[in-house]
Scaffold this motif. Structure first.
Motif, PDB file in Angstrom:
ATOM      1  N   LEU A   1     110.964  11.043   5.855  1.00  0.00           N
ATOM      2  CA  LEU A   1     109.916  11.042   5.089  1.00  0.00           C
ATOM      3  C   LEU A   1     108.449  11.094   5.839  1.00  0.00           C
ATOM      4  O   LEU A   1     107.696  11.884   5.475  1.00  0.00           O
ATOM      5  N   MET A   2     108.576  10.380   6.881  1.00  0.00           N
ATOM      6  CA  MET A   2     107.239  10.197   7.625  1.00  0.00           C
ATOM      7  C   MET A   2     106.965  11.852   8.313  1.00  0.00           C
ATOM      8  O   MET A   2     106.003  12.367   8.527  1.00  0.00           O
TER       9      MET A   2
ATOM     10  N   PHE B   1     113.565  16.413  -0.173  1.00  0.00           N
ATOM     11  CA  PHE B   1     112.304  16.000  -0.199  1.00  0.00           C
ATOM     12  C   PHE B   1     111.312  17.036  -0.944  1.00  0.00           C
ATOM     13  O   PHE B   1     111.380  18.274  -0.284  1.00  0.00           O
ATOM     14  N   ARG B   2     110.600  16.857  -1.885  1.00  0.00           N
ATOM     15  CA  ARG B   2     109.704  17.941  -2.415  1.00  0.00           C
ATOM     16  C   ARG B   2     108.558  17.273  -3.155  1.00  0.00           C
ATOM     17  O   ARG B   2     108.447  15.803  -3.323  1.00  0.00           O
ATOM     18  N   THR B   3     107.591  17.973  -3.466  1.00  0.00           N
ATOM     19  CA  THR B   3     106.437  17.463  -4.092  1.00  0.00           C
ATOM     20  C   THR B   3     106.583  17.031  -5.432  1.00  0.00           C
ATOM     21  O   THR B   3     107.663  17.371  -6.059  1.00  0.00           O
TER      22      THR B   3
ATOM     23  N   GLY C   1     106.717   8.897  -1.001  1.00  0.00           N
ATOM     24  CA  GLY C   1     105.562   8.972  -0.017  1.00  0.00           C
ATOM     25  C   GLY C   1     104.368   9.784  -0.445  1.00  0.00           C
ATOM     26  O   GLY C   1     104.673  10.415  -1.449  1.00  0.00           O
ATOM     27  N   PHE C   2     103.346   9.668   0.026  1.00  0.00           N
ATOM     28  CA  PHE C   2     102.063  10.198  -0.347  1.00  0.00           C
ATOM     29  C   PHE C   2     101.085  10.272   0.763  1.00  0.00           C
ATOM     30  O   PHE C   2     101.006   9.354   1.662  1.00  0.00           O
ATOM     31  N   LEU C   3     100.001  11.343   0.431  1.00  0.00           N
ATOM     32  CA  LEU C   3      99.041  11.281   1.238  1.00  0.00           C
ATOM     33  C   LEU C   3      97.860  11.325   0.218  1.00  0.00           C
ATOM     34  O   LEU C   3      97.572  12.076  -0.471  1.00  0.00           O
TER      35      LEU C   3
ATOM     36  N   LEU D   1     104.643   5.288   2.192  1.00  0.00           N
ATOM     37  CA  LEU D   1     106.025   5.539   1.910  1.00  0.00           C
ATOM     38  C   LEU D   1     106.864   4.340   1.691  1.00  0.00           C
ATOM     39  O   LEU D   1     106.758   3.210   2.325  1.00  0.00           O
ATOM     40  N   ALA D   2     107.911   4.746   0.957  1.00  0.00           N
ATOM     41  CA  ALA D   2     108.834   3.597   0.672  1.00  0.00           C
ATOM     42  C   ALA D   2     110.392   4.160   0.573  1.00  0.00           C
ATOM     43  O   ALA D   2     110.375   5.554   0.133  1.00  0.00           O
TER      44      ALA D   2
END
Length: 169
Positions: free
Chosen positions: A151-152, A48-50, A122-124, A136-137
């Motif tokens: 991811l959460m 998981f990364r930006t 996912g995003f904020l 998120l998906a």
């Protein structure tokens, strides 16, 4: 159980005033494995990364092929019903927003037989606001394996690092 337990080592979030944020974590839980596929546990690790601009085609593949129409209805920040070019433009805009710190977007990347594929996103949105919006998906084929939970955890950790007071679903 601790929502952060499935995460490996974290890189610190970049906090300088310039440039995009940078954050990554690895998930190597056996729950990340897919049903009976060969390739053992190593192939089922997820990074998981930006998100980065170079991810646009991988992210498009995830959105169009990794998500069912029902999942796309639930994960609706993109114009799926428009042309592929319109969708690509929207994805690039979201990536640019993340790179310019208007939002913070992540991808979950898995190596399947030497090919990198996005298996989660996912995003904020409005990441610097007190209460950013969360989305998120997870690829349909990997539902029920803990990736959404992981991811959460990534999104919650990032929100905490940024000083968010709460998240809006």
């Amino acid at each position: 159980s601790d929502i952060f337990a499935s995460l490996g080592a974290w890189s610190p979030i970049q906090t300088s005033e310039e440039g995009p944020w940078s954050l990554s974590a690895r998930c190597s839980s056996s729950k990340c494995a897919s049903d009976g596929e060969t390739g053992a546990a190593e192939a089922h690790k997820v990074l998981f990364r930006t998100v980065e601009r170079r991810d646009v085609d991988l992210l498009l593949g995830f959105l169009l092929d990794g998500l069912s129409s029902q999942s796309r209805e639930l994960f609706a920040p993109y114009p799926y019903s428009e042309s592929r070019e319109s969708l690509k433009t929207a994805v690039l805009s979201a990536i640019d927003d993340s790179q310019s710190r208007k939002s913070l977007s992540f991808v979950g990347i898995q190596d399947l037989n030497g090919k990198c594929v996005v298996v989660a996103h996912g995003f904020l949105w409005a990441a610097q606001e007190e209460i950013p919006e969360l989305g998120l998906a997870v690829a349909d084929r990997l539902h029920g394996r803990g990736l959404g939970r992981t991811l959460m955890a990534v999104l919650l950790r990032a929100a905490c690092m940024l000083g968010s007071l709460a998240l809006e679903p």
